[in-house]
Design a protein around this motif. Structure first.
Motif, PDB file in Angstrom:
ATOM      1  N   ARG B   4      46.495  49.740  51.748  1.00  0.00           N
ATOM      2  CA  ARG B   4      45.973  49.825  50.920  1.00  0.00           C
ATOM      3  C   ARG B   4      46.452  48.342  49.974  1.00  0.00           C
ATOM      4  NH1 ARG B   4      42.907  53.042  48.066  1.00  0.00           N
ATOM      5  NH2 ARG B   4      43.476  52.129  46.082  1.00  0.00           N
ATOM      6  N   SER B   7      44.709  45.607  52.134  1.00  0.00           N
ATOM      7  CA  SER B   7      43.143  45.859  51.904  1.00  0.00           C
ATOM      8  C   SER B   7      42.964  45.160  50.666  1.00  0.00           C
ATOM      9  CB  SER B   7      42.911  47.293  52.085  1.00  0.00           C
ATOM     10  OG  SER B   7      41.521  47.463  51.444  1.00  0.00           O
ATOM     11  N   PHE B   8      43.624  45.409  49.707  1.00  0.00           N
ATOM     12  CA  PHE B   8      43.361  44.676  48.455  1.00  0.00           C
ATOM     13  C   PHE B   8      43.298  43.329  48.504  1.00  0.00           C
ATOM     14  CE2 PHE B   8      43.441  48.955  46.323  1.00  0.00           C
ATOM     15  CZ  PHE B   8      42.186  48.736  45.657  1.00  0.00           C
ATOM     16  N   MET B  11      40.677  41.818  49.936  1.00  0.00           N
ATOM     17  CA  MET B  11      39.623  41.693  48.881  1.00  0.00           C
ATOM     18  C   MET B  11      39.610  40.667  47.955  1.00  0.00           C
ATOM     19  SD  MET B  11      38.314  45.256  46.810  1.00  0.00           S
ATOM     20  CE  MET B  11      39.070  46.195  47.850  1.00  0.00           C
ATOM     21  N   LEU B  20      38.675  43.294  39.108  1.00  0.00           N
ATOM     22  CA  LEU B  20      39.280  44.956  39.283  1.00  0.00           C
ATOM     23  C   LEU B  20      39.943  45.109  40.403  1.00  0.00           C
ATOM     24  CD1 LEU B  20      36.360  46.959  37.734  1.00  0.00           C
ATOM     25  CD2 LEU B  20      38.528  46.473  36.834  1.00  0.00           C
ATOM     26  N   PHE B  23      43.181  43.932  39.840  1.00  0.00           N
ATOM     27  CA  PHE B  23      43.851  45.161  39.140  1.00  0.00           C
ATOM     28  C   PHE B  23      44.401  46.133  40.092  1.00  0.00           C
ATOM     29  CE2 PHE B  23      44.141  49.332  37.023  1.00  0.00           C
ATOM     30  CZ  PHE B  23      45.241  48.930  35.959  1.00  0.00           C
ATOM     31  N   GLY B  24      43.431  46.439  41.080  1.00  0.00           N
ATOM     32  CA  GLY B  24      43.841  47.446  42.185  1.00  0.00           C
ATOM     33  C   GLY B  24      44.993  46.919  43.021  1.00  0.00           C
ATOM     34  N   ASN B  27      48.478  47.146  41.144  1.00  0.00           N
ATOM     35  CA  ASN B  27      49.088  48.468  41.217  1.00  0.00           C
ATOM     36  C   ASN B  27      49.550  48.902  42.516  1.00  0.00           C
ATOM     37  OD1 ASN B  27      48.148  49.312  38.637  1.00  0.00           O
ATOM     38  ND2 ASN B  27      46.206  49.843  39.021  1.00  0.00           N
ATOM     39  N   GLU B  28      49.028  48.158  43.536  1.00  0.00           N
ATOM     40  CA  GLU B  28      49.435  48.467  44.700  1.00  0.00           C
ATOM     41  C   GLU B  28      50.748  47.840  44.931  1.00  0.00           C
ATOM     42  OE1 GLU B  28      48.741  50.962  46.912  1.00  0.00           O
ATOM     43  OE2 GLU B  28      46.882  51.263  45.439  1.00  0.00           O
ATOM     44  N   LYS B  31      53.492  49.558  43.317  1.00  0.00           N
ATOM     45  CA  LYS B  31      54.372  50.802  44.030  1.00  0.00           C
ATOM     46  C   LYS B  31      55.153  50.371  45.120  1.00  0.00           C
ATOM     47  CE  LYS B  31      49.827  53.262  43.643  1.00  0.00           C
ATOM     48  NZ  LYS B  31      48.621  53.613  44.604  1.00  0.00           N
ATOM     49  N   TYR B  45      43.737  39.243  36.038  1.00  0.00           N
ATOM     50  CA  TYR B  45      42.834  39.961  35.734  1.00  0.00           C
ATOM     51  C   TYR B  45      42.779  40.043  34.120  1.00  0.00           C
ATOM     52  CZ  TYR B  45      42.309  44.442  33.544  1.00  0.00           C
ATOM     53  OH  TYR B  45      41.892  45.628  32.913  1.00  0.00           O
ATOM     54  N   ARG B  58      50.803  47.455  32.007  1.00  0.00           N
ATOM     55  CA  ARG B  58      51.150  47.401  33.287  1.00  0.00           C
ATOM     56  C   ARG B  58      51.996  45.824  33.749  1.00  0.00           C
ATOM     57  NH1 ARG B  58      51.363  51.902  35.690  1.00  0.00           N
ATOM     58  NH2 ARG B  58      50.650  51.146  37.808  1.00  0.00           N
TER      59      ARG B  58
END
Lengths: 273, 104
Positions: B4, B7-8, B11, B20, B23-24, B27-28, B31, B45, B58
């Motif tokens: 992920r 992938s982000f 992207m 967004l 933002f994704g 978050n990844e 993690k 963002y 965040r």
């Protein structure tokens, strides 16, 4: 489990909390039409430890207040859920929704993407594929429904809901609980309010935005769901990037009640992503 | 490294204006413990999106992990203002409590 009522914009919503908190993001459960938080009772104890768990009765369902003219659209439910999360000081959560609750979860993920850590859609409404033909017929005759005997309306709802269980005897107990708030004249009027608010245009409007969902997403459905069908879940899966799809055999619509372990396993996988 | 995350990253590289996706990605990255990358993406963002508060929360988290406490406090102050502006008093209170902890 600890339950309480919270004043959200002038109405009392009931929720119960479980779990012991921890480092994981909170998990919020949303039921559908016309059920209640009861639908998650066998899933909640199986949720992985380390998460605060919040299980909500939406307005007009379960122990929450009757709507009494307040808006019951997906958007209105979603904004009330958001307000409840604000009161509970939850700024970022995994949202798990069943049926209409899945539509509310989609709305939150699309319109409030920074509040949704992960998304779980269980036998979820989506697109323009709902409500069922039977419910559409009832909606079409709503002015009449308001004048029908309350007991008759409740019995029609009961027999329709039972189609969502493969084991009718087992489902009977739950259905009796779900239709309890809709018995009597006042209950019938509440049911009419809910029926009038069911609007597939809301989820259809979200459809072009599903590709923008950035939260990890898991989709689960029963292989023999008579209300929504597998096609809805498959379309959701193809619309939401990197989502997972699980089809549970021999299960109809009420997946959280009939296959709680499978739903809990999905949640465990989801919160690990 | 999660798929992920990759992938982000792809992207965002392909569509840098997709806030967004940033933002994704943030978050990844959080993690994975990649706090500097998370902070960078969250700043991008927040510069482009009218965040309701949680994005600042965040960012504060990432900055706190990086030991940049003063910047984390600034992010929380901005988060409190945004949360109040969007009518999220509970979120504002949560950030105020975090701010107090940082100031102790």
């Amino acid at each position: 489990m600890r339950g309480e009522f919270v004043d959200v914009g002038g109405v009392r919503l009931y929720y119960y909390a479980a779990g012991n908190g921890g480092a994981g993001e909170p998990i919020v459960f949303l039921h559908g039409f016309p059920t209640s938080s009861h639908i998650w009772r066998d899933v909640v104890p199986l949720v992985p430890e380390g998460h605060r768990v919040v299980v909500v009765d939406l307005l007009g369902y379960g122990r929450s207040d009757r709507p009494e003219g307040r808006e019951l659209s997906i958007k209105a439910h979603a904004e009330r859920v958001l307000a409840l999360l604000d009161i509970l000081r939850i700024s970022y959560a995994t949202i798990i929704g069943h049926d209409l609750g899945g539509g509310i979860a989609q709305y939150l993920a699309v319109r409030h993407p920074t509040r949704v850590a992960r998304l779980g859609l269980v036998s979820s409404v989506a697109f323009d594929s709902w409500p069922t033909r039977e419910v559409r017929l009832v909606k079409a005759t709503l002015p009449l429904t308001r004048y029908l005997p309350a007991m008759w309306v409740a019995s029609v709802l009961r027999s329709d809901l039972l189609r969502g269980y493969s084991d009718v005897q087992r489902g009977g107990h739950s259905v009796d609980m779900y239709i309890l708030p809709f018995e009597g004249a006042e209950g019938r009027d509440t049911l009419v309010e809910h029926l009038a608010a069911l609007d597939p245009d809301e989820t259809e409007a979200l459809a072009p935005r599903l590709k923008d969902i950035v939260a990890p997403t898991a989709i689960v459905t029963g292989a023999h769901d008579p209300f929504l069908g597998i096609g809805v879940a498959e379309r959701l899966h193809s619309s939401i990037k990197d989502s997972t799809l699980e089809v549970i055999s021999d299960v109809r619509h009420f997946v959280p009640e009939v296959a709680p372990q499978r739903v809990a396993d999905m949640i465990a996988d989801l919160v690990a992503r | 490294m999660s798929s992920r995350l990759e992938s982000f990253r792809a992207m965002v590289a392909q569509h840098p204006d997709n806030v967004l996706a940033r933002f994704g990605l943030a978050n990844e990255a959080l993690k994975e413990g990649l706090h500097a990358e998370a902070a960078e993406q969250l700043r991008a963002y927040l510069a482009a999106y009218d965040d309701e508060g949680n994005g600042f929360g965040r960012l504060a988290l990432a900055l706190e992990k990086l030991g940049r406490v003063d910047e984390a406090k600034d992010a929380l102050h901005a988060g409190i203002a945004a949360a109040r502006r969007f009518g999220h008093p509970g979120m504002a209170a949560e950030f105020e409590a975090r701010l107090e902890e940082l100031e102790e």
